[in-house]
Scaffold this motif. Sequence first.
Motif, PDB file in Angstrom:
ATOM      1  N   SER A  51       0.856  -1.190   0.000  1.00 49.08           N
ATOM      2  CA  SER A  51       0.000   0.000   0.000  1.00 49.08           C
ATOM      3  C   SER A  51       0.887   1.232   0.000  1.00 49.08           C
ATOM      4  CB  SER A  51      -0.921  -0.002   1.223  1.00 49.08           C
ATOM      5  OG  SER A  51      -0.160   0.124   2.408  1.00 49.08           O
ATOM      6  N   SER A  52       0.279   2.369  -0.220  1.00 50.28           N
ATOM      7  CA  SER A  52       1.043   3.615  -0.285  1.00 50.28           C
ATOM      8  C   SER A  52       1.381   4.186   1.083  1.00 50.28           C
ATOM      9  CB  SER A  52       0.262   4.658  -1.092  1.00 50.28           C
ATOM     10  OG  SER A  52      -0.951   4.987  -0.417  1.00 50.28           O
ATOM     11  N   CYS A  53       0.734   3.694   2.153  1.00 51.97           N
ATOM     12  CA  CYS A  53       0.931   4.334   3.451  1.00 51.97           C
ATOM     13  C   CYS A  53       1.703   3.503   4.464  1.00 51.97           C
ATOM     14  CB  CYS A  53      -0.409   4.744   4.051  1.00 51.97           C
ATOM     15  SG  CYS A  53      -1.463   3.363   4.532  1.00 51.97           S
ATOM     16  N   SER A  54       1.972   2.235   4.197  1.00 52.35           N
ATOM     17  CA  SER A  54       2.683   1.432   5.193  1.00 52.35           C
ATOM     18  C   SER A  54       4.161   1.334   4.836  1.00 52.35           C
ATOM     19  CB  SER A  54       2.059   0.050   5.342  1.00 52.35           C
ATOM     20  OG  SER A  54       2.058  -0.642   4.131  1.00 52.35           O
ATOM     21  N   PRO A  55       5.027   1.634   5.804  1.00 56.03           N
ATOM     22  CA  PRO A  55       6.464   1.571   5.544  1.00 56.03           C
ATOM     23  C   PRO A  55       6.936   0.126   5.389  1.00 56.03           C
ATOM     24  CG  PRO A  55       6.023   2.298   7.801  1.00 56.03           C
ATOM     25  CD  PRO A  55       4.709   2.099   7.135  1.00 56.03           C
ATOM     26  N   GLY A  97      -3.260  -6.783  -3.856  1.00 51.98           N
ATOM     27  CA  GLY A  97      -3.443  -5.411  -3.383  1.00 51.98           C
ATOM     28  C   GLY A  97      -2.166  -4.627  -3.600  1.00 51.98           C
ATOM     29  N   SER A  98      -2.297  -3.466  -4.199  1.00 50.95           N
ATOM     30  CA  SER A  98      -1.137  -2.624  -4.488  1.00 50.95           C
ATOM     31  C   SER A  98      -1.597  -1.170  -4.548  1.00 50.95           C
ATOM     32  CB  SER A  98      -0.506  -3.027  -5.820  1.00 50.95           C
ATOM     33  OG  SER A  98      -1.351  -2.646  -6.890  1.00 50.95           O
ATOM     34  N   PRO A  99      -0.653  -0.225  -4.574  1.00 53.04           N
ATOM     35  CA  PRO A  99      -1.056   1.177  -4.722  1.00 53.04           C
ATOM     36  C   PRO A  99      -1.853   1.436  -6.000  1.00 53.04           C
ATOM     37  CG  PRO A  99       1.162   1.084  -3.852  1.00 53.04           C
ATOM     38  CD  PRO A  99       0.770  -0.334  -4.234  1.00 53.04           C
ATOM     39  N   ALA A 100      -1.670   0.594  -7.022  1.00 50.30           N
ATOM     40  CA  ALA A 100      -2.381   0.790  -8.290  1.00 50.30           C
ATOM     41  C   ALA A 100      -3.881   0.542  -8.163  1.00 50.30           C
ATOM     42  CB  ALA A 100      -1.800  -0.123  -9.367  1.00 50.30           C
ATOM     43  N   ASN A 101      -4.306  -0.363  -7.248  1.00 52.51           N
ATOM     44  CA  ASN A 101      -5.740  -0.613  -7.089  1.00 52.51           C
ATOM     45  C   ASN A 101      -6.236  -0.198  -5.705  1.00 52.51           C
ATOM     46  OD1 ASN A 101      -4.902  -2.736  -5.413  1.00 52.51           O
ATOM     47  ND2 ASN A 101      -5.283  -4.309  -6.947  1.00 52.51           N
ATOM     48  N   GLU A 102      -5.483   0.654  -5.056  1.00 47.43           N
ATOM     49  CA  GLU A 102      -5.829   1.163  -3.728  1.00 47.43           C
ATOM     50  C   GLU A 102      -6.776   2.356  -3.848  1.00 47.43           C
ATOM     51  OE1 GLU A 102      -2.418   1.845  -0.937  1.00 47.43           O
ATOM     52  OE2 GLU A 102      -3.043   3.922  -1.240  1.00 47.43           O
TER      53      GLU A 102
END
Length: 152
Positions: A51-55, A97-102
């Motif tokens: 995801s875009s928000c988890s380090p 699940g990825s930033p592309a379909n988040e």
Amino acid sequence: PAEVNPHQEDSDGDGIGDACELLPDNCAEAQPICPGTFTGNNEDATNDGSSSCSPFPNLNKDIWFSYTPATSGAVTVDTCGSPFSPVYLSIHTGCPGSPANEIACDGTSCSGAWGRVTFNAVGGQKYLIRLNGYAAFAVEYILNLSGPPCLE
């Protein structure tokens, strides 16, 4: 679980056969949930999303839930009050699940320690909820989901 079954699948490659999995730690096998509160931990989970928000996305022990509302409306998913922080949440429309379909991602909205996401859901659309802790840390969680009732 104690009986050998050579035809049992291990679709997420974690060494545990699908029938013996105790955690929904594979996006494709997300646990269906409806509005309510759910508790658990991700101690034995593997990582199959980002995801875009988890380090440290390659280290995250993620678990997956799915939610399909019967009607359109506002949905809130949070981990407020979980015993361990931070707990990150992201909402996806497909696997992996990825930033592309988040469509939403957060790890700091509840007092700066737990995730909260709100989004407008479309009735009949399946949403995938990814929950993970910081890096490779195992977390105990409280997951709260509010929104329209589920499809039966």
